[in-house]
Design a protein around this motif. Structure first.
Motif: not given
Length: 405
Positions: A297-320
């Protein structure tokens, strides 16, 4: 990671090829259909939304009866008819000039499109047995995902051109894909029907309360599709300072992960008990992904990209895990002579999720912000944790249900 798709020879090869052809057309169509109807046909966004929703609700009602019909006369034959109906109905979209005609055509097209996946699983189930059954269903899903990815690229080209000629070509492509898939399916071996066996019985699944409960819980977990398709893009745009290109990276990573890992995880769902545990793990992973998305929430820079990619990986695991558990439960709890009826009914869970996911994600993720992600995490947990005890209930009642049939 090496991607290995072992396409079976014989009838299943034809089924997988039909799925690939249809998926390419579907990927292109559903990337563009909202824009086609609002920009090329001239419907308002409200008319489009209402028409698709009404048609989708009718498809939910007709799913179980059509599945029972498939068991009576043949799952392959009904799947072929659905492909032909959808192909012809899609061509009729070229003649649509107002809401009521759009609604009439959509009732046919959307019903065929929503019912077909359950019948397709029933055909594959009728042609396989044992561990080969889940492996074949999983392979079909991977092929579907690959086709949708290719088709979405074609759809992006249509949107770039954004003219009537391109949209007409899109409609013809999707119609041809449906007709070709139907023709290919006709070459699949006939699955013995109740009529072939001289069996007369009524619909069984509506008396199977444990299976209906499993269907409901699976529908809740299916909301994970809405997170990736609707919720996450809106969240990134409205509540983070991440570059919009991150969405494309996440979607591409999701597609690659499904292609690489879906078959492997599906092997863990060959027993009902293990499939139920995977559902619980899926809900936990999806809930964890929601919490990670909330941290952006309201984050930017490399931190937000890293968090989004990590969260997306966990989401994909849940989908699988979700897909593996859904197949293991739906197939493992289906009587041998009722694949059409049971799989069509089970498909209403994800179909309902698809119908309500856009509104739900918009309200929770965009409107409520961080609180919305917390609520969504609780929803996923509520849809997953009861699966283990409900699956035990379902196994206990199998013998009783068979005796009532």
């Amino acid at each position: 990671m090496t991607l290995r798709l072992r396409l079976p020879s014989g009838p299943l090869a034809e089924m997988h090829l039909a799925t690939l052809v249809l998926a390419v057309g579907s990927g292109a169509w559903f990337t563009c259909w909202a824009i086609f109807f609002t920009r090329s046909v001239g419907l308002s966004a409200t008319e489009f939304g209402v028409g698709v929703t009404v048609a989708g609700l009718l498809a939910l009602v007709l799913g179980t009866p059509l599945g029972y019909l498939a068991d009576r006369v043949g799952t392959r034959e009904v799947l072929v008819c659905l492909g032909l109906l959808q192909g012809l109905a899609t061509l009729c979209y070229l003649m649509v000039s107002g809401f009521w005609l759009f609604l009439a055509v959509s009732v046919v097209a959307v019903t065929a499109q929503r019912v077909a996946p359950g019948i397709r699983v029933a055909v594959i189930s009728g042609l396989t047995a044992g561990p080969d059954r889940l492996r074949s269903i999983s392979t079909n899903r991977v092929i579907l995902n690959i086709g949708l990815t290719v088709g979405s690229a074609l759809g992006a080209l249509v949107l770039t051109l954004d003219n009537r000629v391109a949209y007409v070509a899109l409609v013809v492509l999707y119609s041809a894909a449906n007709l070709a898939a139907g023709a290919l399916t006709l070459r699949v071996a006939h699955v013995p029907s109740l009529a072939d066996q001289g069996v007369k019985r009524g619909m069984r699944v509506l008396r199977d309360r444990p299976f209906l409960t499993i269907t409901l819980l699976s529908g809740v977990l299916a909301l994970n599709w809405g997170v990736l398709d609707t919720g996450l893009p809106l969240w990134i745009n409205a509540h983070t300072h991440a570059p919009l290109g991150t969405i494309g990276i996440i979607v591409a990573g999701n597609a690659v992960a499904i292609a690489c890992f879906q078959n492997r995880l599906s092997r863990m769902a060959e027993k009902v008990a293990s499939a139920a545990r995977l559902a619980a793990y899926s809900g936990a992973a999806l809930a964890a992904a929601c919490l990670l998305f909330a941290l952006t929430y309201h984050r930017g820079g490399l931190m937000v990209i890293a968090l989004l990619l990590l969260a997306a990986a966990v989401l994909t695991l849940g989908e699988l895990l979700y897909f593996a558990s859904a197949w293991g439960l739906s197939v493992g709890l289906t009587p041998g002579d009722a694949h059409g009826e049971y799989q069509s009914t089970f498909a209403t869970g994800p179909a309902t999720a698809l119908s309500f996911a856009p509104v739900l994600m918009t309200t929770l993720v965009v409107g409520w912000g961080v609180l919305g992600w917390l609520v969504l995490a609780m929803v996923f947990l509520a849809g997953s944790l009861p699966t283990v005890p409900v699956s035990r209930w379902a196994v206990r009642t199998r013998a009783q249900l068979e005796a009532m049939s």
